[in-house]
Motif scaffolding. Sequence first.
Motif, PDB file in Angstrom:
ATOM      1  N   LYS A  28       0.840  -1.211   0.000  1.00 40.11           N
ATOM      2  CA  LYS A  28       0.000   0.000   0.000  1.00 40.11           C
ATOM      3  C   LYS A  28       0.869   1.252   0.000  1.00 40.11           C
ATOM      4  O   LYS A  28       0.621   2.201  -0.766  1.00 40.11           O
ATOM      5  N   PHE A  29       1.893   1.249   0.860  1.00 41.05           N
ATOM      6  CA  PHE A  29       2.781   2.415   0.913  1.00 41.05           C
ATOM      7  C   PHE A  29       3.476   2.616  -0.426  1.00 41.05           C
ATOM      8  O   PHE A  29       3.550   3.750  -0.932  1.00 41.05           O
ATOM      9  N   SER A  30       4.010   1.541  -1.007  1.00 43.10           N
ATOM     10  CA  SER A  30       4.732   1.646  -2.276  1.00 43.10           C
ATOM     11  C   SER A  30       3.824   2.179  -3.373  1.00 43.10           C
ATOM     12  O   SER A  30       4.234   3.028  -4.181  1.00 43.10           O
ATOM     13  N   SER A  31       2.591   1.692  -3.406  1.00 43.23           N
ATOM     14  CA  SER A  31       1.644   2.154  -4.425  1.00 43.23           C
ATOM     15  C   SER A  31       1.334   3.638  -4.249  1.00 43.23           C
ATOM     16  O   SER A  31       1.370   4.415  -5.218  1.00 43.23           O
ATOM     17  N   LEU A  32       1.050   4.046  -3.022  1.00 47.58           N
ATOM     18  CA  LEU A  32       0.738   5.457  -2.755  1.00 47.58           C
ATOM     19  C   LEU A  32       1.949   6.342  -3.028  1.00 47.58           C
ATOM     20  O   LEU A  32       1.805   7.457  -3.555  1.00 47.58           O
ATOM     21  N   PHE A  33       3.124   5.865  -2.679  1.00 47.42           N
ATOM     22  CA  PHE A  33       4.344   6.640  -2.902  1.00 47.42           C
ATOM     23  C   PHE A  33       4.587   6.860  -4.392  1.00 47.42           C
ATOM     24  O   PHE A  33       4.864   7.990  -4.836  1.00 47.42           O
ATOM     25  N   LEU A  34       4.455   5.796  -5.190  1.00 49.31           N
ATOM     26  CA  LEU A  34       4.660   5.924  -6.632  1.00 49.31           C
ATOM     27  C   LEU A  34       3.571   6.775  -7.281  1.00 49.31           C
ATOM     28  O   LEU A  34       3.837   7.516  -8.228  1.00 49.31           O
ATOM     29  N   ILE A  35       2.348   6.673  -6.762  1.00 51.99           N
ATOM     30  CA  ILE A  35       1.267   7.536  -7.264  1.00 51.99           C
ATOM     31  C   ILE A  35       1.593   9.001  -6.984  1.00 51.99           C
ATOM     32  O   ILE A  35       1.408   9.875  -7.845  1.00 51.99           O
ATOM     33  N   PHE A  36       2.109   9.274  -5.795  1.00 52.53           N
ATOM     34  CA  PHE A  36       2.443  10.657  -5.418  1.00 52.53           C
ATOM     35  C   PHE A  36       3.511  11.239  -6.336  1.00 52.53           C
ATOM     36  O   PHE A  36       3.338  12.342  -6.874  1.00 52.53           O
ATOM     37  N   ILE A  37       4.611  10.503  -6.536  1.00 43.69           N
ATOM     38  CA  ILE A  37       5.695  11.081  -7.346  1.00 43.69           C
ATOM     39  C   ILE A  37       5.324  11.133  -8.826  1.00 43.69           C
ATOM     40  O   ILE A  37       5.824  11.999  -9.563  1.00 43.69           O
ATOM     41  N   SER A  38       4.437  10.228  -9.267  1.00 47.36           N
ATOM     42  CA  SER A  38       3.962  10.314 -10.660  1.00 47.36           C
ATOM     43  C   SER A  38       3.072  11.531 -10.856  1.00 47.36           C
ATOM     44  O   SER A  38       3.153  12.219 -11.873  1.00 47.36           O
TER      45      SER A  38
END
Length: 367
Positions: A28-38
């Motif tokens: 969940k963290f990895s997905s949210l983190f990558l969504i944020f930087i994208s």
Amino acid sequence: MYIIFCLILIIACILSSGKYENRKGFIKFSSLFLIFISTFRHPAVGKDTWGYIQGFLDASSKSWLDVTDMFWEKYLNPAPGIGKDPMFYIFERAMSTICHNEYIYLFVIAVIVLVPLGILVYRNTSNSRQALVFYLFYLNYFYTFIPNAAIRQAIACSFALWGYIALQSNWRFPLLKFILFVVAGSFFHKSVLITLLILPFIYANKPKLVIYCSLLGFVFMLFAYQEVGTFLVADNGIYDMYTTGFYESRGAGRPIFVILVFALAYLIQIIGIARNKNIRENNLAYVGSAITIVLLPLIWMDPSAVRVIVFTGVWFAIMLPKSIDLMPKSFRQLVYYGIILILVGRFLVSPLDFWFCWENPSVMLGN
């Protein structure tokens, strides 16, 4: 900057591991983190980001007739004067009706891709370390392209991901739903149809034979990539650029290191398959990985040919850490650290440019 992204993922993995293993939380963290930087990347990050943003901002001035005109011609006979991927224009027009902010647009695209990706990773990993290796591999070889450059193909990729989820679910008619997802995705980018190559192999009686034969296919493609690539784009004026000799025209060397890393990762998978007692449970993943390694040499024709392997590449990245866990315990830890070092080290040797939207305002695409 990508080094920092890697370190953030590694630290998050360490915090989610140990006595209170929390793989779901890490994914969940990895997905949210990558969504944020994208979402908040600078428009110059990603080869086509700036062009897609401009297309989105201009879409509100188009009529619905403009975006639906010649729908089937764009799909069946794409050409420079007609266009291609007809459903994308409708999606773009609909998004411009809902909002007119490019960062909301980039957020939606990131969510469309990274949510089903996270679901697939969760279903096909058993610990946080496996998920970490997946995301580091994805960050290296696919993330800069999907969803950070080719937005229309990113949407098509999300359809393929949902198709995989359908195949692995207890849904009714999973095979039919997989096909429908892929066909629907092809209206955003036709290259997703290559995902259908998986179907004749996932039901093979001898799955190990399919995997071993893929090695021969890989070697064959190292010598025949140009001919195969030319065949794939034959009679399609949109993609004629893939037959013009990308590397020769720029005096650049072909990405040998990429081929070597994938070959090493596949060797680990071959070692793992020999020790896998439940191979049929992972048949879809093994076949997807095998198709990826066979098609990989197409990037020697043009780096943008990564669009051909991105749909099955998710399985390649999933099977790498799963295969490491099947290796003898005396080697397992060493191989894990070696792979992580290679994946993180790539950003030290060949750093990629990344800026957030609030920095480097003078940097524009192509400069």
